[in-house]
Write a protein that holds these residues in place. Sequence first.
Motif, PDB file in Angstrom:
ATOM      1  N   ALA A 142      49.622  36.309  32.047  1.00 14.84           N
ATOM      2  CA  ALA A 142      49.723  35.257  31.004  1.00 14.84           C
ATOM      3  C   ALA A 142      48.663  35.365  29.866  1.00 14.84           C
ATOM      4  O   ALA A 142      47.995  36.274  29.984  1.00 14.84           O
ATOM      5  CB  ALA A 142      49.290  34.041  31.778  1.00 14.84           C
ATOM      6  N   ILE A 143      49.018  34.772  28.754  1.00 16.48           N
ATOM      7  CA  ILE A 143      48.047  34.775  27.754  1.00 16.48           C
ATOM      8  C   ILE A 143      47.012  33.471  27.956  1.00 16.48           C
ATOM      9  O   ILE A 143      47.300  32.193  28.173  1.00 16.48           O
ATOM     10  CB  ILE A 143      48.999  34.488  26.596  1.00 16.48           C
ATOM     11  N   ALA A 144      45.857  34.049  27.631  1.00 18.17           N
ATOM     12  CA  ALA A 144      44.829  32.944  27.965  1.00 18.17           C
ATOM     13  C   ALA A 144      44.059  32.727  26.593  1.00 18.17           C
ATOM     14  O   ALA A 144      43.929  33.810  25.702  1.00 18.17           O
ATOM     15  CB  ALA A 144      43.796  33.514  28.916  1.00 18.17           C
ATOM     16  N   GLN A 145      43.375  31.711  26.624  1.00 16.44           N
ATOM     17  CA  GLN A 145      42.736  31.546  25.331  1.00 16.44           C
ATOM     18  C   GLN A 145      41.054  31.448  25.732  1.00 16.44           C
ATOM     19  O   GLN A 145      40.838  30.739  26.530  1.00 16.44           O
ATOM     20  CB  GLN A 145      42.856  29.825  24.618  1.00 16.44           C
ATOM     21  N   ILE A 146      40.179  32.158  24.934  1.00 15.76           N
ATOM     22  CA  ILE A 146      38.935  32.159  25.277  1.00 15.76           C
ATOM     23  C   ILE A 146      38.279  30.793  24.882  1.00 15.76           C
ATOM     24  O   ILE A 146      38.448  30.389  23.539  1.00 15.76           O
ATOM     25  CB  ILE A 146      38.201  33.230  24.413  1.00 15.76           C
ATOM     26  N   THR A 147      37.631  30.098  25.778  1.00 18.23           N
ATOM     27  CA  THR A 147      36.895  28.795  25.252  1.00 18.23           C
ATOM     28  C   THR A 147      35.509  28.895  25.125  1.00 18.23           C
ATOM     29  O   THR A 147      34.844  28.057  24.522  1.00 18.23           O
ATOM     30  CB  THR A 147      37.444  27.811  26.562  1.00 18.23           C
ATOM     31  N   ARG A 148      34.851  30.111  26.033  1.00 19.77           N
ATOM     32  CA  ARG A 148      33.463  30.112  25.756  1.00 19.77           C
ATOM     33  C   ARG A 148      32.901  31.402  26.042  1.00 19.77           C
ATOM     34  O   ARG A 148      33.529  32.214  26.921  1.00 19.77           O
ATOM     35  CB  ARG A 148      32.992  29.364  26.891  1.00 19.77           C
ATOM     36  N   ILE A 149      31.717  31.755  25.280  1.00 21.77           N
ATOM     37  CA  ILE A 149      31.147  33.000  25.450  1.00 21.77           C
ATOM     38  C   ILE A 149      29.666  33.006  25.624  1.00 21.77           C
ATOM     39  O   ILE A 149      29.263  32.501  24.606  1.00 21.77           O
ATOM     40  CB  ILE A 149      31.768  34.166  24.291  1.00 21.77           C
ATOM     41  N   ASP A 206      40.411  33.152  20.532  1.00 17.64           N
ATOM     42  CA  ASP A 206      40.953  34.335  20.510  1.00 17.64           C
ATOM     43  C   ASP A 206      41.765  34.156  21.829  1.00 17.64           C
ATOM     44  O   ASP A 206      41.626  33.584  22.633  1.00 17.64           O
ATOM     45  CB  ASP A 206      40.120  35.626  20.618  1.00 17.64           C
ATOM     46  N   THR A 207      42.967  35.078  21.640  1.00 15.69           N
ATOM     47  CA  THR A 207      43.827  34.986  23.072  1.00 15.69           C
ATOM     48  C   THR A 207      43.753  36.558  23.644  1.00 15.69           C
ATOM     49  O   THR A 207      43.180  37.321  23.108  1.00 15.69           O
ATOM     50  CB  THR A 207      45.288  35.129  22.809  1.00 15.69           C
ATOM     51  N   ALA A 208      43.870  36.401  24.928  1.00 12.14           N
ATOM     52  CA  ALA A 208      43.847  37.768  25.870  1.00 12.14           C
ATOM     53  C   ALA A 208      44.618  37.660  26.959  1.00 12.14           C
ATOM     54  O   ALA A 208      44.952  36.481  27.338  1.00 12.14           O
ATOM     55  CB  ALA A 208      42.394  37.851  26.517  1.00 12.14           C
ATOM     56  N   THR A 209      45.009  38.877  27.196  1.00 16.15           N
ATOM     57  CA  THR A 209      45.984  38.721  28.495  1.00 16.15           C
ATOM     58  C   THR A 209      45.345  38.809  29.855  1.00 16.15           C
ATOM     59  O   THR A 209      44.259  39.616  29.939  1.00 16.15           O
ATOM     60  CB  THR A 209      46.969  40.054  28.416  1.00 16.15           C
ATOM     61  N   VAL A 210      45.664  37.969  30.642  1.00 19.33           N
ATOM     62  CA  VAL A 210      45.247  37.815  32.014  1.00 19.33           C
ATOM     63  C   VAL A 210      46.231  38.209  33.155  1.00 19.33           C
ATOM     64  O   VAL A 210      47.352  37.870  32.863  1.00 19.33           O
ATOM     65  CB  VAL A 210      44.301  36.408  32.420  1.00 19.33           C
ATOM     66  N   ILE A 211      45.739  38.788  34.195  1.00 22.77           N
ATOM     67  CA  ILE A 211      46.660  38.831  35.336  1.00 22.77           C
ATOM     68  C   ILE A 211      46.216  37.728  36.344  1.00 22.77           C
ATOM     69  O   ILE A 211      44.848  37.425  36.553  1.00 22.77           O
ATOM     70  CB  ILE A 211      46.749  40.010  35.973  1.00 22.77           C
ATOM     71  N   TYR A 212      47.264  37.081  37.282  1.00 25.93           N
ATOM     72  CA  TYR A 212      46.781  36.260  38.078  1.00 25.93           C
ATOM     73  C   TYR A 212      48.026  36.430  39.595  1.00 25.93           C
ATOM     74  O   TYR A 212      48.826  37.080  39.274  1.00 25.93           O
ATOM     75  CB  TYR A 212      46.947  34.890  37.572  1.00 25.93           C
ATOM     76  N   LEU A 213      47.333  36.085  40.352  1.00 25.66           N
ATOM     77  CA  LEU A 213      48.243  35.948  41.887  1.00 25.66           C
ATOM     78  C   LEU A 213      49.233  34.790  41.648  1.00 25.66           C
ATOM     79  O   LEU A 213      48.815  33.631  41.298  1.00 25.66           O
ATOM     80  CB  LEU A 213      47.523  35.933  42.990  1.00 25.66           C
TER      81      LEU A 213
END
Length: 120
Positions: A49-56, A101-108
């Motif tokens: 899925a594509i995720a949006q970074i919300t906090r660093i 920014d967006t990043a690719t994540v993997i999930y079950l």
Amino acid sequence: MDKKKKKSLFIAVGVLILLLGGIIYYMNINKFENYEKLAKDLPAKHMEAIAQITRIDKKQSVVIRGKTYTNGYFYTYVFSAKRKKYMGNDFLKTVKYQINDTATVIYLPKNPSVNEFKVK
């Protein structure tokens, strides 16, 4: 009270206690899962899925999924799966992404709360 009424009352209270226990268990079933075991299934049985970074946040030490990480950046991200929003956290040594920014994540697929950044 005669013995029959006491027995009936005792049985009714017992059934109510069992029902209450079942409801509490059902509402907290995700909290009883072994996330370390589920995380082992992540590489083999994942979806992307594509995720949006919300906090660093810069952190000296943080524990994620049972592993301790030191001196890096703690990322919080949000993604959609199963028509719901899920949040995840990961840790990187360098600043690769910025907020929004967006990043690719993997999930079950069976439990999207078990997720992480996709490592290429």
